[in-house]
Design an enzyme around this catalytic site. Sequence first.
Site: not given
Length: 392
Positions: A72, A200, A291, A295, A387
Amino acid sequence: MQTSVAIIGAGPAGLLLGHILAQAGVPFVILERSSREHVLGRIRAGVLEQGSVDIVASLGLDANLRERGLEHGGIHLQYEGERRHVDFRELVGRTVTVYGQQALVTDMLAEHERLGSDIVFDASDVSPRGTDGADPVVGYTRDGIRHELHSDFVVGADGYHGICRPSLPSRSLTTYERSYPFAWLGILADVAPSTDDLIYALHPDGFAMHSMRSRRVSRLYLQVEPDASIDDWSDERIWDGLQTRLGVDGWTLEQGPITEKSITPMRSFVTSTLSSGRLFLVGDAGHIVPPTGAKGLNSAIADVALLGRALLEQRAGDDAPLASYSDQALARQWQVQHFSQWMTEMLHVHHEVPDAAARAFRYRSQVGQLEYVTGSQHAMASLAEQYAGLPF
């Protein structure tokens, strides 16, 4: 028995460290309290940072990951009915890969078995002792027989509930913890993902997330109360909640049979040291993150990469990297904790705030924060950098 490194725990951290040592010809034994079948059946998330993928590839363990992993180049942030893309490739030139932790463990265990690595399953009553001296010993019972494993070093890769962290001297240990006022209801569904990159979403009803496990299996989450019962969430109610929170004009969330559902509380935990004498902690044995920032597995891999290198350098005559392992790993971990907390607080509705006006103010400020993050190249680059993964 005698070995160089006794590894307690056959999860991804313990198995990965074993491969680092095996590649360098360093003897080790892995002790696991559960059965082989139980280890292979543990379902966990699996978003791998670029650095984690690189570590796995460097050990020659990435054949299935390259074939089946879903790369991704970013994530979607959604709020106020609008979905905005944060492009990691464009911003920082890095990606993440979705590959289930269960699949990664399967790959690593299969290669250990091919190599003939010494892995002891169903090892009960595991007890490390003498780790502050020159001859650490790990006792354990298998098939009713008590064994003792002597080693140069002991590594605790046995998770939050394991025996290794409590074995550290209490005088040298402080723990830092935070519980969050929300939990995640997660499902696996036999339906192809309805999105290219992870979504998200902040919604007045609560957070929602669309992830995936493979090209045919979707992984989705809903924010629920920490004391919520899975019995109160029928499949129909779950899909209704996901449709509401993830819905945007011109997009359809495809539904399918739910094969697994569970509720996971959210918390942060860090211990003040990851080492004492010849005992070292990696992964969940020393720290846990919520979560939201993906990580947990990556933090364990980062610890193992750092500790594995330090153990090899110690054998070559340099003790300094091993002596500084805890400080270096925790310095990175606190940055990871900050990012995970930031993502969590920005994207979850704070229903716990008792005053309606204060609750509304907080929600509107979160929308403002998301507008800033998705409207600023610098803010998006900062999110992408963290990220996709800090350096190991």
